[in-house]
Design an enzyme around this catalytic site. Sequence first.
Site, PDB file in Angstrom:
ATOM      1  N   GLY A  61       0.819  -1.191   0.000  1.00 45.71           N
ATOM      2  CA  GLY A  61       0.000   0.000   0.000  1.00 45.71           C
ATOM      3  C   GLY A  61       0.859   1.250   0.000  1.00 45.71           C
ATOM      4  O   GLY A  61       2.062   1.208   0.276  1.00 45.71           O
ATOM      5  N   CYS A  62       0.250   2.384  -0.291  1.00 44.95           N
ATOM      6  CA  CYS A  62       1.009   3.634  -0.377  1.00 44.95           C
ATOM      7  C   CYS A  62       1.512   4.079   0.992  1.00 44.95           C
ATOM      8  O   CYS A  62       2.674   4.475   1.135  1.00 44.95           O
ATOM      9  CB  CYS A  62       0.165   4.723  -1.028  1.00 44.95           C
ATOM     10  SG  CYS A  62      -1.499   4.921  -0.341  1.00 44.95           S
ATOM     11  N   TYR A  63       0.668   4.012   2.011  1.00 42.35           N
ATOM     12  CA  TYR A  63       1.124   4.373   3.353  1.00 42.35           C
ATOM     13  C   TYR A  63       2.242   3.447   3.842  1.00 42.35           C
ATOM     14  O   TYR A  63       3.271   3.921   4.345  1.00 42.35           O
ATOM     15  CB  TYR A  63      -0.038   4.337   4.338  1.00 42.35           C
ATOM     16  CG  TYR A  63      -0.956   5.535   4.321  1.00 42.35           C
ATOM     17  CD1 TYR A  63      -0.464   6.829   4.477  1.00 42.35           C
ATOM     18  CD2 TYR A  63      -2.335   5.378   4.196  1.00 42.35           C
ATOM     19  CE1 TYR A  63      -1.325   7.929   4.501  1.00 42.35           C
ATOM     20  CE2 TYR A  63      -3.203   6.462   4.210  1.00 42.35           C
ATOM     21  CZ  TYR A  63      -2.692   7.743   4.363  1.00 42.35           C
ATOM     22  OH  TYR A  63      -3.537   8.829   4.375  1.00 42.35           O
ATOM     23  N   ALA A  94       5.679   4.302   2.139  1.00 40.82           N
ATOM     24  CA  ALA A  94       6.365   5.494   2.654  1.00 40.82           C
ATOM     25  C   ALA A  94       6.886   5.267   4.070  1.00 40.82           C
ATOM     26  O   ALA A  94       8.032   5.618   4.387  1.00 40.82           O
ATOM     27  CB  ALA A  94       5.412   6.689   2.628  1.00 40.82           C
TER      28      ALA A  94
END
Length: 341
Positions: A152-154, A157
């Site tokens: 996922g994007c979270y 990062a």
Amino acid sequence: MGQKIPVGIIGASGYVGAELMRLLVGHRGFDVGFVTGDTQAGQPVADLYPHLAAIGAEQEFVKYDSHLLDDVALAFLALPHGQSMALAGDVLDRGKVAVDLAADFRLKDSGLYQQWYGEPHQTPELLGNFAYGLPELFRDELAGATAVAVPGCYPTAAALAIAPLVRTGLIQPEGIIVDAASGVSGAGRPPKDHTTFCAVDEDFTAYGLLDHRHTPEIEQAAGASVLFTPHLAPMNRGILATCYSKPAAETSTDALLAALSEFYADEPFVVVSDRSPSTKATLGSNAAHLTACYDARTNTVVALCAIDNLVKGAAGQAIQCANLISGLDEATGLTAVGVYP
């Protein structure tokens, strides 16, 4: 480069699917054979996404049929959570490579799906087939893989900021706080009450307090326990993760930056500097911008990472993984340079 590898996109009508199409235009190693979008079947791609008109006026979304897989070697699954579970087995049974961009196969422990997603995993027997597709941290898993769960994007990062510092013993792996903000595209294309222009503009809000479903994925990828709080920012794209932790021993800003620089020295998409990362600087690119600093007054390490949630946080990372498992240079079709202004 020789003959291109035929690929298909299942669930191409969403923002992630559209980003896959954009990035795959002109890709030297992949040729897109079909794009499905059951709710948009029969509609020209350019009607829904005019920025993709250069793909060709005749390119249309089609309804998914398993026979479409006969003519491709790899399928990107850009579907909402829960839908990949039913299709992944079909892709793998036909001897095709599956690159899943949903959360369906990211967690190694099937029991976590019931706890964090509120429903049991439908095909737990397939979880072991999927490598976790964050190359900078788990490249060894991708060697020889035939199925990839794209993070996922979270989690991308947060893990890129935290994991190197955990692995090198610079920070304590318990009690890490992750505050992260996302652009509205992270909520997907279908309209929702809280993502309309009037709801988002001039606002900044936290959500998913204490129970956001990306929490166990961040912990799995980072190798640490975290308190994760996501925020919705009034911008189209971008993720900025700010991560707070306690040092494991005496440290300094210079030591933290040196550790990150050494860890990511050979990574084509990671930029480490003393600048505070900016989501705008990563726009349209597969880059991750990182920094870290130490506050002696509070004995706290602050690590930050900015990415484009639709590229490094989704479609770009999927292509990066597909490149690796297909024997291509992992940077093929991707750029580390953002679009500005």
